[in-house]
Design an enzyme around this catalytic site. Structure first.
Site, PDB file in Angstrom:
ATOM      1  N   TRP A 134      22.538  27.247 -16.205  1.00  0.00           N
ATOM      2  CA  TRP A 134      22.519  26.026 -17.004  1.00  0.00           C
ATOM      3  C   TRP A 134      23.162  24.843 -16.287  1.00  0.00           C
ATOM      4  O   TRP A 134      23.101  23.732 -16.778  1.00  0.00           O
ATOM      5  CB  TRP A 134      23.296  26.265 -18.310  1.00  0.00           C
ATOM      6  N   HIS A 159      15.274  30.839 -18.180  1.00  0.00           N
ATOM      7  CA  HIS A 159      16.383  29.889 -18.052  1.00  0.00           C
ATOM      8  C   HIS A 159      17.591  30.413 -18.838  1.00  0.00           C
ATOM      9  O   HIS A 159      17.472  31.337 -19.639  1.00  0.00           O
ATOM     10  CB  HIS A 159      15.952  28.514 -18.576  1.00  0.00           C
ATOM     11  N   GLU A 232      21.346  33.595  -5.298  1.00  0.00           N
ATOM     12  CA  GLU A 232      22.278  32.483  -5.062  1.00  0.00           C
ATOM     13  C   GLU A 232      23.391  32.637  -6.087  1.00  0.00           C
ATOM     14  O   GLU A 232      23.213  32.322  -7.261  1.00  0.00           O
ATOM     15  CB  GLU A 232      21.572  31.136  -5.276  1.00  0.00           C
ATOM     16  N   LEU A 233      24.534  33.157  -5.635  1.00  0.00           N
ATOM     17  CA  LEU A 233      25.586  33.499  -6.605  1.00  0.00           C
ATOM     18  C   LEU A 233      26.754  32.520  -6.520  1.00  0.00           C
ATOM     19  O   LEU A 233      26.579  31.381  -6.121  1.00  0.00           O
ATOM     20  CB  LEU A 233      26.005  34.952  -6.374  1.00  0.00           C
ATOM     21  N   CYS A 266      28.458  25.596  -8.019  1.00  0.00           N
ATOM     22  CA  CYS A 266      28.738  26.725  -7.119  1.00  0.00           C
ATOM     23  C   CYS A 266      29.302  26.230  -5.795  1.00  0.00           C
ATOM     24  O   CYS A 266      30.117  26.902  -5.177  1.00  0.00           O
ATOM     25  CB  CYS A 266      27.470  27.530  -6.898  1.00  0.00           C
TER      26      CYS A 266
HETATM   27  P1  NAP Z   1      25.077  33.886 -15.451  1.00  0.00           P
HETATM   28  O1  NAP Z   1      25.754  34.314 -16.669  1.00  0.00           O
HETATM   29  O2  NAP Z   1      24.853  34.850 -14.367  1.00  0.00           O
HETATM   30  O3  NAP Z   1      23.687  33.249 -15.926  1.00  0.00           O
HETATM   31  C1  NAP Z   1      22.713  32.831 -15.001  1.00  0.00           C
HETATM   32  C2  NAP Z   1      21.349  33.293 -15.486  1.00  0.00           C
HETATM   33  O4  NAP Z   1      21.295  34.728 -15.414  1.00  0.00           O
HETATM   34  C3  NAP Z   1      21.069  32.947 -16.948  1.00  0.00           C
HETATM   35  O5  NAP Z   1      19.700  32.665 -17.090  1.00  0.00           O
HETATM   36  C4  NAP Z   1      21.445  34.219 -17.667  1.00  0.00           C
HETATM   37  O6  NAP Z   1      20.808  34.354 -18.913  1.00  0.00           O
HETATM   38  C5  NAP Z   1      20.959  35.263 -16.698  1.00  0.00           C
HETATM   39  N1  NAP Z   1      21.611  36.558 -16.816  1.00  0.00           N
HETATM   40  C6  NAP Z   1      22.885  36.825 -17.160  1.00  0.00           C
HETATM   41  N2  NAP Z   1      23.112  38.151 -17.103  1.00  0.00           N
HETATM   42  C7  NAP Z   1      21.961  38.724 -16.704  1.00  0.00           C
HETATM   43  C8  NAP Z   1      21.561  40.069 -16.454  1.00  0.00           C
HETATM   44  N3  NAP Z   1      22.412  41.088 -16.570  1.00  0.00           N
HETATM   45  N4  NAP Z   1      20.294  40.308 -16.066  1.00  0.00           N
HETATM   46  C9  NAP Z   1      19.438  39.286 -15.915  1.00  0.00           C
HETATM   47  N5  NAP Z   1      19.740  38.004 -16.142  1.00  0.00           N
HETATM   48  C10 NAP Z   1      21.006  37.716 -16.516  1.00  0.00           C
HETATM   49  O7  NAP Z   1      25.774  32.669 -14.764  1.00  0.00           O
HETATM   50  P2  NAP Z   1      26.687  31.564 -15.417  1.00  0.00           P
HETATM   51  O8  NAP Z   1      28.060  32.099 -15.417  1.00  0.00           O
HETATM   52  O9  NAP Z   1      26.129  31.025 -16.661  1.00  0.00           O
HETATM   53  O10 NAP Z   1      26.469  30.436 -14.303  1.00  0.00           O
HETATM   54  C11 NAP Z   1      27.384  30.103 -13.416  1.00  0.00           C
HETATM   55  C12 NAP Z   1      27.356  30.957 -12.141  1.00  0.00           C
HETATM   56  O11 NAP Z   1      26.213  30.631 -11.357  1.00  0.00           O
HETATM   57  C13 NAP Z   1      28.544  30.641 -11.285  1.00  0.00           C
HETATM   58  O12 NAP Z   1      29.079  31.809 -10.698  1.00  0.00           O
HETATM   59  C14 NAP Z   1      27.984  29.739 -10.221  1.00  0.00           C
HETATM   60  O13 NAP Z   1      28.726  29.679  -9.040  1.00  0.00           O
HETATM   61  C15 NAP Z   1      26.631  30.312 -10.044  1.00  0.00           C
HETATM   62  N6  NAP Z   1      25.726  29.321  -9.435  1.00  0.00           N
HETATM   63  C16 NAP Z   1      25.293  29.532  -8.156  1.00  0.00           C
HETATM   64  C17 NAP Z   1      24.486  28.599  -7.537  1.00  0.00           C
HETATM   65  C18 NAP Z   1      23.993  28.801  -6.136  1.00  0.00           C
HETATM   66  O14 NAP Z   1      23.029  28.146  -5.749  1.00  0.00           O
HETATM   67  N7  NAP Z   1      24.584  29.686  -5.339  1.00  0.00           N
HETATM   68  C19 NAP Z   1      24.098  27.449  -8.233  1.00  0.00           C
HETATM   69  C20 NAP Z   1      24.560  27.264  -9.524  1.00  0.00           C
HETATM   70  C21 NAP Z   1      25.370  28.225 -10.122  1.00  0.00           C
HETATM   71  P3  NAP Z   1      21.598  34.101 -20.293  1.00  0.00           P
HETATM   72  O15 NAP Z   1      21.976  32.669 -20.304  1.00  0.00           O
HETATM   73  O16 NAP Z   1      20.583  34.451 -21.308  1.00  0.00           O
HETATM   74  O17 NAP Z   1      22.793  35.019 -20.262  1.00  0.00           O
END
Ligand code: NAP
Length: 458
Positions: A134, A159, A232-233, A266
């Protein structure tokens, strides 16, 4: 599960959207599968024209879309509008460059492999699933969609559940621009339903931007089905300031690097590692600047830092700071949630972190900066690399030898010298270690979801 927009500045639920049923998901996968066949008979020029039309839609609607982004995830309005224009620029970039990035490449001397002619060709893989976060509701998706569609792939988007209106806007964008129906489709599903989509034989690959647990789950399911994955984590990027640096300028950029997107990026500088010779000056100026930031309504153009995107995100951040404080770290400014509606957290600077503080290893996804004093350059490098992440990094020094030494030795997917990390469509983007694998953007990002076919002719 329901998907909803909850305004992070007010805590008010704006809209609840029902997820797609399994039958609706299946129909959308079928549509994307059909679109891949339709895309096969299109040319780069045709797709480029549609890409440019999509870019024009974004530019035309930038104000309204910017407001939607801010209401869904809370970033300051000017940054939301800038994100829309940046996305339009990426669409045009891939419209202009894909034919070149994916052109056939002839082997110089085919006789060495016994051929009259030998060459390589990039072909689309087919339907690719993108699981997106998001924090940049438009940009993260566009930087996948633009190269993928220009290569002739179709895209499916899962998304984040808290930006469903952005997801629905993206659902129709490419079709409105002229792409065959189904070339790009949103799936309104939760994380638990992603595995089934990856397993579907019509889906050929998956890319995920998000957290480590989500990445681990998606990559292991992709592995089970022998499908390509790009991850991309997270990151906990070092921002290293050495003795020769222009401290005033470094502080100015360090503040921006930390609070951009309300600190939820990130590639934000998160750990500020400063040579002891300039540490005191840096710490004083940086703390003053962080304390002076205007925190408030993200729709107010004067606001510099808005709320965190979710209540859980703020609670996680507060826990990290409280843990550090309890272990003896010093809070130089901030260190608390702000009273009132919404999920605001005070811009924070923390110093003297003990090694066992969670903040030393974990990512602070919000406006919280950790300060480290480095005894010398070796110590600065040691601290910079003492993390499981390896996304990007920054180093500030005017000494060319130091610049080269840090470029060579920082464990990261990128190094920015005398600047802050920014994603540009022209530059490959991605990390090492637990920040993931594979690359996005530039030519290399587009080729991730292509079959590199070798052709040999007698
Ligand atoms: P997140 O919980 O991992 O959510 C990201 C996406 O993954 C969402 O669409 C989420 O869906 C989905 N998701 C969550 N758990 C899942 C699972 N077990 N299986 C499949 N899909 C799953 O991440 P966040 O905490 O909201 O976002 C922030 C993280 O993203 C931070 O760690 C940040 O550093 C990282 N990030 C990395 C980059 C990069 O380019 N390296 C860029 C931006 C952000 P739901 O919303 O439905 O849970």
């Amino acid at each position: 599960m329901a998907l909803s927009t909850v305004n992070p500045a007010t805590g008010k639920t704006e809209i609840i959207i029902d997820p797609h049923s399994p039958e609706e998901v299946d129909a959308r996968i079928a549509e994307a599968h059909d679109a891949v066949q339709a895309l096969r008979s299109t040319t780069f020029d045709q797709r480029a024209e549609w890409m440019r039309a999509a870019a024009a839609i974004l530019d035309d609607q930038a104000e309204g879309l910017g407001e939607l982004i801010t209401v869904e995830m809370g970033k300051p309005i000017a940054q939301s509008v800038a994100e829309v224009h940046k996305s339009a620029k990426a669409l045009r970039f891939y419209a202009d460059n894909s034919a070149g990035f994916l052109a056939d490449a002839l082997v110089d001397d085919p006789s060495t492999v016994g051929a009259s002619r030998a060459w390589t060709r990039y072909e689309p893989l087919g339907v690719v699933l993108a699981v997106m976060p998001w924090n940049y509701p438009l940009w993260q998706v566009i930087r996948f969609a633009a190269p993928a569609l220009m290569a002739g792939n179709a895209g499916l988007l899962k998304h984040a559940s808290n930006v469903p209106q952005s997801a629905l806007f993206l659902d129709t964008l490419f079709e409105r621009a002229g792409f065959p129906a189904g070339s790009f489709r949103t799936l309104l599903i939760g994380g638990a339903d992603v595995g089934r989509v990856i397993a579907d034989s019509r889906v050929k690959a998956v890319t995920l931007t998000g957290s480590e647990p989500a990445g681990r789950s998606v990559a292991s399911i992709a592995g089970d089905h022998i499908k390509k994955a790009v991850l991309e984590l997270g990151g906990s990027d070092p921002f290293v300031v050495l003795a020769s640096a222009d401290v005033v300028r470094a502080v100015e950029v360090a503040v921006r690097a930390r609070i951009n997107n309300n600190g939820q990026s990130c590639i934000a500088g998160k750990r500020f590692i400063v040579h002891t010779d300039v540490y005191d000056e840096f710490a004083e100026r940086f703390t003053m600047a962080m304390a002076a930031l205007v925190v408030g309504d993200p729709l107010d153009p004067a606001t510099e830092v808005g709320p965190l995107a979710t209540a859980d995100g703020r609670a996680d951040l507060a826990e990290l700071v409280d843990d550090a404080r309890a272990r003896g770290a010093r809070i130089l400014t901030g260190g608390k949630s702000l009273d009132g509606a919404g999920w605001f957290y005070a811009p924070t600077v923390i110093a003297d972190l003990p090694d066992d503080a969670r903040l030393v290893q974990e990512e602070a996804f919000g406006p919280v900066a950790s300060l480290y004093r480095a005894a010398d350059n070796d110590d600065a490098l040691r601290i910079a690399n003492q993390t499981t992440f390896g996304l990007s990094s920054a180093v500030w020094t005017t000494d060319p030898d130091e610049q080269e030494w840090f470029v060579e030795n920082l464990d990261a997917g990128a190094v920015f010298v005398n600047g802050m990390t920014v994603s540009y469509q022209e530059l490959p983007f991605g990390g090492i270690k637990r920040s993931g694998f594979g690359r996005e953007l530039a030519a290399v990002g587009q080729r991730e979801f292509c079959n590199l076919k070798t052709v040999w002719k007698a």
